[in-house]
Design a protein around this motif. Structure first.
Motif, PDB file in Angstrom:
ATOM      1  N   GLN A   2       0.268  -1.026  -0.260  1.00  9.62           N
ATOM      2  CA  GLN A   2      -0.217   0.267   0.007  1.00  9.62           C
ATOM      3  C   GLN A   2       0.268   1.589  -0.291  1.00  9.62           C
ATOM      4  O   GLN A   2       2.252   1.229   0.775  1.00  9.62           O
ATOM      5  CB  GLN A   2      -0.599   0.155   0.718  1.00  9.62           C
ATOM      6  CG  GLN A   2      -2.057   1.474   0.783  1.00  9.62           C
ATOM      7  CD  GLN A   2      -2.887   1.191   2.590  1.00  9.62           C
ATOM      8  OE1 GLN A   2      -2.678   0.173   3.009  1.00  9.62           O
ATOM      9  NE2 GLN A   2      -3.472   2.679   2.578  1.00  9.62           N
ATOM     10  N   PHE A   5       0.523   7.599   1.461  1.00 10.48           N
ATOM     11  CA  PHE A   5      -0.905   7.565   1.725  1.00 10.48           C
ATOM     12  C   PHE A   5      -1.454   7.431   0.786  1.00 10.48           C
ATOM     13  O   PHE A   5      -2.405   7.999   0.301  1.00 10.48           O
ATOM     14  CB  PHE A   5      -0.475   9.739   0.869  1.00 10.48           C
ATOM     15  CG  PHE A   5       0.056  10.337   2.715  1.00 10.48           C
ATOM     16  CD1 PHE A   5       0.363  10.234   3.743  1.00 10.48           C
ATOM     17  CD2 PHE A   5       1.917  10.516   1.598  1.00 10.48           C
ATOM     18  CE1 PHE A   5       1.339  10.581   4.144  1.00 10.48           C
ATOM     19  CE2 PHE A   5       2.216  10.722   2.753  1.00 10.48           C
ATOM     20  CZ  PHE A   5       2.147  11.268   4.462  1.00 10.48           C
ATOM     21  N   GLU A   6      -2.306   6.207   1.118  1.00 13.46           N
ATOM     22  CA  GLU A   6      -3.423   5.544   0.244  1.00 13.46           C
ATOM     23  C   GLU A   6      -4.528   5.213   1.172  1.00 13.46           C
ATOM     24  O   GLU A   6      -4.076   4.296   2.210  1.00 13.46           O
ATOM     25  CB  GLU A   6      -3.008   4.605  -0.521  1.00 13.46           C
ATOM     26  CG  GLU A   6      -4.229   3.969  -1.375  1.00 13.46           C
ATOM     27  CD  GLU A   6      -3.810   2.816  -2.229  1.00 13.46           C
ATOM     28  OE1 GLU A   6      -4.666   1.734  -2.441  1.00 13.46           O
ATOM     29  OE2 GLU A   6      -2.711   2.915  -2.597  1.00 13.46           O
ATOM     30  N   PRO A   7      -5.697   5.669   1.457  1.00 12.96           N
ATOM     31  CA  PRO A   7      -6.489   4.935   3.009  1.00 12.96           C
ATOM     32  C   PRO A   7      -7.539   3.175   2.362  1.00 12.96           C
ATOM     33  O   PRO A   7      -7.224   3.140   1.143  1.00 12.96           O
ATOM     34  CB  PRO A   7      -8.467   5.780   2.432  1.00 12.96           C
ATOM     35  CG  PRO A   7      -7.610   6.970   1.807  1.00 12.96           C
ATOM     36  CD  PRO A   7      -6.276   6.351   1.028  1.00 12.96           C
ATOM     37  N   GLN A  11     -10.676   2.206   6.335  1.00  7.30           N
ATOM     38  CA  GLN A  11     -10.956   3.974   6.290  1.00  7.30           C
ATOM     39  C   GLN A  11     -11.857   4.997   5.923  1.00  7.30           C
ATOM     40  O   GLN A  11     -12.398   5.812   5.694  1.00  7.30           O
ATOM     41  CB  GLN A  11      -9.629   4.557   5.844  1.00  7.30           C
ATOM     42  CG  GLN A  11      -8.413   4.462   7.206  1.00  7.30           C
ATOM     43  CD  GLN A  11      -7.139   4.653   7.109  1.00  7.30           C
ATOM     44  OE1 GLN A  11      -6.330   4.527   5.679  1.00  7.30           O
ATOM     45  NE2 GLN A  11      -6.471   5.362   7.797  1.00  7.30           N
ATOM     46  N   ASP A  42      -4.892  10.464  12.013  1.00  7.36           N
ATOM     47  CA  ASP A  42      -3.958   9.347  10.765  1.00  7.36           C
ATOM     48  C   ASP A  42      -4.361  10.183   9.849  1.00  7.36           C
ATOM     49  O   ASP A  42      -5.328  10.883   8.991  1.00  7.36           O
ATOM     50  CB  ASP A  42      -4.827   8.284  10.329  1.00  7.36           C
ATOM     51  CG  ASP A  42      -4.177   7.468   9.750  1.00  7.36           C
ATOM     52  OD1 ASP A  42      -4.097   8.078   8.261  1.00  7.36           O
ATOM     53  OD2 ASP A  42      -3.734   5.956   9.670  1.00  7.36           O
ATOM     54  N   ARG A  43      -3.168  10.114   8.613  1.00 12.52           N
ATOM     55  CA  ARG A  43      -3.351  11.332   7.629  1.00 12.52           C
ATOM     56  C   ARG A  43      -4.128  10.569   6.277  1.00 12.52           C
ATOM     57  O   ARG A  43      -4.596  11.250   6.318  1.00 12.52           O
ATOM     58  CB  ARG A  43      -2.173  11.486   6.896  1.00 12.52           C
ATOM     59  CG  ARG A  43      -2.076  12.751   6.128  1.00 12.52           C
ATOM     60  CD  ARG A  43      -0.591  13.289   5.537  1.00 12.52           C
ATOM     61  NE  ARG A  43      -0.381  13.965   4.516  1.00 12.52           N
ATOM     62  CZ  ARG A  43       0.672  14.389   3.818  1.00 12.52           C
ATOM     63  NH1 ARG A  43       1.402  14.262   4.743  1.00 12.52           N
ATOM     64  NH2 ARG A  43      -0.017  15.385   2.709  1.00 12.52           N
ATOM     65  N   ASN A  44      -4.365   9.464   6.478  1.00 15.42           N
ATOM     66  CA  ASN A  44      -4.975   8.595   5.619  1.00 15.42           C
ATOM     67  C   ASN A  44      -6.701   9.104   6.164  1.00 15.42           C
ATOM     68  O   ASN A  44      -7.676   8.517   5.237  1.00 15.42           O
ATOM     69  CB  ASN A  44      -4.793   7.316   5.299  1.00 15.42           C
ATOM     70  CG  ASN A  44      -3.497   7.173   4.483  1.00 15.42           C
ATOM     71  OD1 ASN A  44      -3.150   7.884   4.128  1.00 15.42           O
ATOM     72  ND2 ASN A  44      -2.568   5.863   4.972  1.00 15.42           N
ATOM     73  N   LEU A  47      -7.895  11.994   4.625  1.00 14.85           N
ATOM     74  CA  LEU A  47      -7.920  11.978   2.570  1.00 14.85           C
ATOM     75  C   LEU A  47      -8.712  11.385   2.568  1.00 14.85           C
ATOM     76  O   LEU A  47      -9.236  11.810   1.511  1.00 14.85           O
ATOM     77  CB  LEU A  47      -6.535  10.953   2.328  1.00 14.85           C
ATOM     78  CG  LEU A  47      -6.462  11.256   1.244  1.00 14.85           C
ATOM     79  CD1 LEU A  47      -6.005  12.376   0.609  1.00 14.85           C
ATOM     80  CD2 LEU A  47      -4.826  10.222   0.930  1.00 14.85           C
TER      81      LEU A  47
END
Length: 319
Positions: A2, A5-7, A11, A42-44, A47
């Motif tokens: 993964q 930065f990919e949910p 998520q 979480d940054r994702n 996003l």
């Protein structure tokens, strides 16, 4: 592997649930704090939520404009929208409007092909040229061919109950995207929803074949077959009347997937019904009125411990 930065799918599901709750305006102060904590953990997560907001805007904004304005465009005007006359942004805007059309009216192509189209609330009795009678469910589309001695109809969408008259042994055929039903004289139900064809025989006999299995199966009273792609799965049912309750304004089901029930209820609704999360695969039994879709959705939600949010006049989410 993964990307950084990919949910994840989880998520994305969580983002859909948070967006639905916020759109419905039902969050308490404590839940708002919980949402902020989730967003910042979480940054994702952030996003995924941003992606969900963009997706919802792309769906709802064109639909809202179309519902208000219902624009009509002639072929000559459509041709004038070429790259040589309009910017890429204008073309993108037009694509969004077309997308909105198909969101509001996903059955528009089938309607163009049909000879008979019903509205969202009415079960319509129709006498065919050979004297056979079909009860056509709400939001269903039927094409007919009785020329040159043919007795062929195509159920493009929806549900129909056929009472076929015997005529000198001439076969009567019903076609769907998955199957062909061949009869001489009988009474049977055809359900062409949820990406499959389900045939239930009340009286007489029918032969149901798939696109690759020309011989198919022969069904008698109290039997049914589900056709998905090229596969035919037959079974005997305890109560044929259960499959016919739609003609009396109810949908009565036993151990049906929630997602499949929503597909059927959406047939009687003016807007889309979207199921979010794992509840789509849960099973449910019950009898639900087609004259009160909002009430039916609340009943389903109560039964499975879910929530219902109407995010706009065109979209209802159950999660």
């Amino acid at each position: 592997m993964q990307a950084a930065f990919e949910p994840t799918d989880q998520q994305k599901d969580e983002a859909a649930l948070w967006h639905t709750r916020r759109a419905g305006g039902s969050l308490s102060a404590a839940q708002e704090d919980e949402f902020e904590n989730w967003l910042n953990s979480d940054r994702n997560n952030r996003l995924a939520f941003d992606q969900m907001r963009v997706l919802w805007a792309q769906i709802e904004d064109p639909a809202r404009r179309l519902s208000t304005n219902r624009p009509k465009m002639s072929l000559s005007r459509f041709r004038s929208w070429s790259p040589s006359h309009r910017s890429f942004a204008a073309m993108a805007g037009m694509a969004a409007i077309v997308g909105g059309i198909f969101f509001l009216q996903p059955d528009i192509i089938g309607n163009i092909q049909a000879d008979i189209v019903t509205d969202h609330t009415t079960v319509t009795p129709i006498e065919l040229p050979d004297g056979s009678v079909v009860q056509l469910a709400a939001n269903s589309a039927l094409a007919t061919d009785f020329a040159n001695g043919h007795r062929d109809v195509e159920l493009l969408r929806g549900q129909a109950f056929f009472d076929v008259v015997h005529r000198n042994g001439d076969p009567f055929r019903v076609h769907t995207g998955d199957a062909t039903i061949r009869v001489v004289g009988t009474r049977f139900n055809v359900d062409y929803l949820s990406h499959q064809t389900i045939v239930v025989v009340e009286d007489g006999a029918v032969r149901v074949s798939s696109n690759r299995d020309a011989d198919g199966v022969l069904l008698g009273p109290g039997q049914q077959v589900a056709v998905r792609g090229d596969a035919l799965a037959t079974s005997k049912i305890e109560d044929v009347n259960l499959a016919l309750t739609w003609m009396k304004g109810r949908l009565s089901v036993r151990n049906m997937r929630v997602a499949d029930l929503m597909t059927r209820l959406e047939n009687y609704s003016d807007g889309k019904i979207v199921v979010v999360g794992k509840i789509a695969g849960r099973s449910i039994s019950g009898s639900f009125p087609t004259t009160d879709i909002a009430g039916s959705l609340e009943t389903v939600a109560d039964a499975i411990g879910a929530s219902v949010v109407k995010t706009s006049p065109w979209l209802t989410v159950i999660y």
